[in-house]
Design an enzyme around this catalytic site. Structure first.
Site, mmCIF file in Angstrom:
data_model
loop_
_atom_site.group_PDB
_atom_site.id
_atom_site.type_symbol
_atom_site.label_atom_id
_atom_site.label_comp_id
_atom_site.label_asym_id
_atom_site.label_seq_id
_atom_site.Cartn_x
_atom_site.Cartn_y
_atom_site.Cartn_z
ATOM 1 N N GLU A 64 13.171 -8.904 1.826
ATOM 2 C CA GLU A 64 12.222 -7.806 2.100
ATOM 3 C C GLU A 64 13.151 -6.714 1.892
ATOM 4 O O GLU A 64 14.338 -6.563 2.031
ATOM 5 C CB GLU A 64 12.100 -8.049 3.662
ATOM 6 C CG GLU A 64 11.278 -6.836 4.292
ATOM 7 C CD GLU A 64 11.125 -7.138 5.870
ATOM 8 O OE1 GLU A 64 11.702 -7.928 6.444
ATOM 9 O OE2 GLU A 64 10.437 -6.239 6.554
ATOM 10 N N TYR A 113 10.916 8.908 0.923
ATOM 11 C CA TYR A 113 10.712 7.901 0.013
ATOM 12 C C TYR A 113 11.281 8.258 -1.339
ATOM 13 O O TYR A 113 11.741 7.362 -1.988
ATOM 14 C CB TYR A 113 9.396 7.274 -0.074
ATOM 15 C CG TYR A 113 8.878 7.140 0.944
ATOM 16 C CD1 TYR A 113 9.045 5.823 1.861
ATOM 17 C CD2 TYR A 113 7.744 7.843 1.688
ATOM 18 C CE1 TYR A 113 8.717 5.088 2.827
ATOM 19 C CE2 TYR A 113 7.205 7.004 2.951
ATOM 20 C CZ TYR A 113 7.837 6.053 3.699
ATOM 21 O OH TYR A 113 7.145 5.493 4.585
ATOM 22 N N ASN A 143 8.298 -5.252 -0.917
ATOM 23 C CA ASN A 143 8.105 -4.103 0.160
ATOM 24 C C ASN A 143 6.349 -4.063 0.689
ATOM 25 O O ASN A 143 5.956 -3.676 -0.222
ATOM 26 C CB ASN A 143 8.496 -2.833 -0.602
ATOM 27 C CG ASN A 143 8.587 -1.580 0.419
ATOM 28 O OD1 ASN A 143 7.877 -1.872 1.443
ATOM 29 N ND2 ASN A 143 9.062 -0.681 0.022
ATOM 30 N N PRO A 181 0.814 -1.191 0.069
ATOM 31 C CA PRO A 181 -0.101 0.169 -0.032
ATOM 32 C C PRO A 181 0.739 1.144 -0.030
ATOM 33 O O PRO A 181 1.924 1.319 0.533
ATOM 34 C CB PRO A 181 -0.758 -0.122 1.265
ATOM 35 C CG PRO A 181 0.054 -1.109 2.195
ATOM 36 C CD PRO A 181 0.476 -2.192 1.292
ATOM 37 N N ASN A 182 0.364 2.415 -0.875
ATOM 38 C CA ASN A 182 0.981 3.568 -0.837
ATOM 39 C C ASN A 182 2.076 3.782 -1.546
ATOM 40 O O ASN A 182 2.678 4.946 -2.041
ATOM 41 C CB ASN A 182 1.097 4.311 0.597
ATOM 42 C CG ASN A 182 -0.205 4.324 1.327
ATOM 43 O OD1 ASN A 182 -1.027 5.046 0.668
ATOM 44 N ND2 ASN A 182 -0.359 3.942 2.547
ATOM 45 N N ARG A 207 13.206 5.024 12.380
ATOM 46 C CA ARG A 207 11.714 5.776 12.624
ATOM 47 C C ARG A 207 11.000 5.410 13.656
ATOM 48 O O ARG A 207 11.505 4.743 14.659
ATOM 49 C CB ARG A 207 10.946 5.275 11.007
ATOM 50 C CG ARG A 207 11.810 5.797 9.884
ATOM 51 C CD ARG A 207 11.232 5.562 8.643
ATOM 52 N NE ARG A 207 9.988 6.314 8.346
ATOM 53 C CZ ARG A 207 8.850 6.349 7.425
ATOM 54 N NH1 ARG A 207 9.092 5.201 6.643
ATOM 55 N NH2 ARG A 207 7.902 7.013 7.622
ATOM 56 N N ARG A 228 4.948 10.965 -2.783
ATOM 57 C CA ARG A 228 4.544 10.603 -1.162
ATOM 58 C C ARG A 228 5.897 11.142 -0.371
ATOM 59 O O ARG A 228 6.904 10.158 -0.505
ATOM 60 C CB ARG A 228 4.241 9.252 -1.057
ATOM 61 C CG ARG A 228 4.152 8.983 0.450
ATOM 62 C CD ARG A 228 3.925 7.167 0.218
ATOM 63 N NE ARG A 228 3.856 6.602 1.717
ATOM 64 C CZ ARG A 228 4.119 5.591 1.883
ATOM 65 N NH1 ARG A 228 4.737 4.592 1.340
ATOM 66 N NH2 ARG A 228 4.043 5.226 3.253
ATOM 67 N N ALA A 243 2.959 -0.474 4.755
ATOM 68 C CA ALA A 243 2.687 -0.708 6.305
ATOM 69 C C ALA A 243 2.147 -2.138 6.551
ATOM 70 O O ALA A 243 2.158 -2.437 7.819
ATOM 71 C CB ALA A 243 1.493 0.396 6.419
ATOM 72 N N HIS A 293 13.043 -2.249 2.176
ATOM 73 C CA HIS A 293 12.302 -0.897 2.310
ATOM 74 C C HIS A 293 13.139 0.234 1.971
ATOM 75 O O HIS A 293 14.360 0.278 2.190
ATOM 76 C CB HIS A 293 12.138 -0.767 4.022
ATOM 77 C CG HIS A 293 11.213 -1.742 4.600
ATOM 78 N ND1 HIS A 293 10.039 -2.015 4.402
ATOM 79 C CD2 HIS A 293 11.632 -3.027 5.182
ATOM 80 C CE1 HIS A 293 9.265 -3.122 5.012
ATOM 81 N NE2 HIS A 293 10.444 -3.617 5.455
#
Ligand code: DQA
Length: 150
Positions: A102, A27, A78, A14-15, A111, A22, A81, A104
């Site tokens: 994985e 990012y 990725n 998502p996103n 964070r 964004r 969330a 990111h």
């Protein structure tokens, strides 16, 4: 040689369709299309093929992971969330019985504390975080070593 090995699935959650717009300070300014194009170029250089899929919907990601069991050699994910919340995605990745890496874009450990836990890490052979879109390319390099017979 490309053709004998099933494609690597590049899966974004998502996103991530909002990349470029964004929070670019976190990012980056590249769009998802830019990232996917860079993955295709790197895969070709390595002798791999990629298939790219993005969804904002947990169930659609689960469906694509289930399909990957039959159609893909490995998964670069990725999960956005859902990384931090989705047991359903973890279960699907475990059921796929494929190598998972994985990725990111941001360093999730620098964070908010709620980003420090990853369900995906329970199944991933490795995790790359904080290196922006380069992380996807490093993941492909690691998979090439595993998938392409020397
Ligand atoms: C992300 C980090 C997640 O915490 C966040 O929810 C995202 C993107 C990253 O690529 O840095 O959507 O996975």
């Amino acid at each position: 040689m490309a053709g004998q090995i099933k494609p690597v699935l590049i899966l974004n959650g998502p996103n991530l369709n909002m990349l470029g717009k964004r929070q670019p300070e976190i990012y980056g300014r590249e769009t998802l299309a830019d990232v996917e194009a860079a993955c295709r170029t790197e895969a070709q250089r390595l002798g791999l093929e990629v298939e790219c899929f993005q969804s904002n919907h947990e169930g659609a990601l689960v469906d694509r992971i289930q399909q990957a069991r039959e159609t893909n050699a490995a998964i670069v994910i990725n999960a956005g969330a859902y990384t931090h919340t989705s047991i359903a995605i973890l279960d699907a990745l475990n059921a796929a019985e494929l190598p998972v890496i994985e990725v990111h874009l941001s360093n999730i450990h620098r964070r908010e504390p709620f980003r420090h836990h990853s369900y995906v890490s329970q199944v991933a052979i490795g995790m790359i975080a904080g290196l922006g879109s380069q992380g996807y390319l490093f993941a492909l390099q690691a998979l090439a070593r595993r998938l392409i017979p020397s």
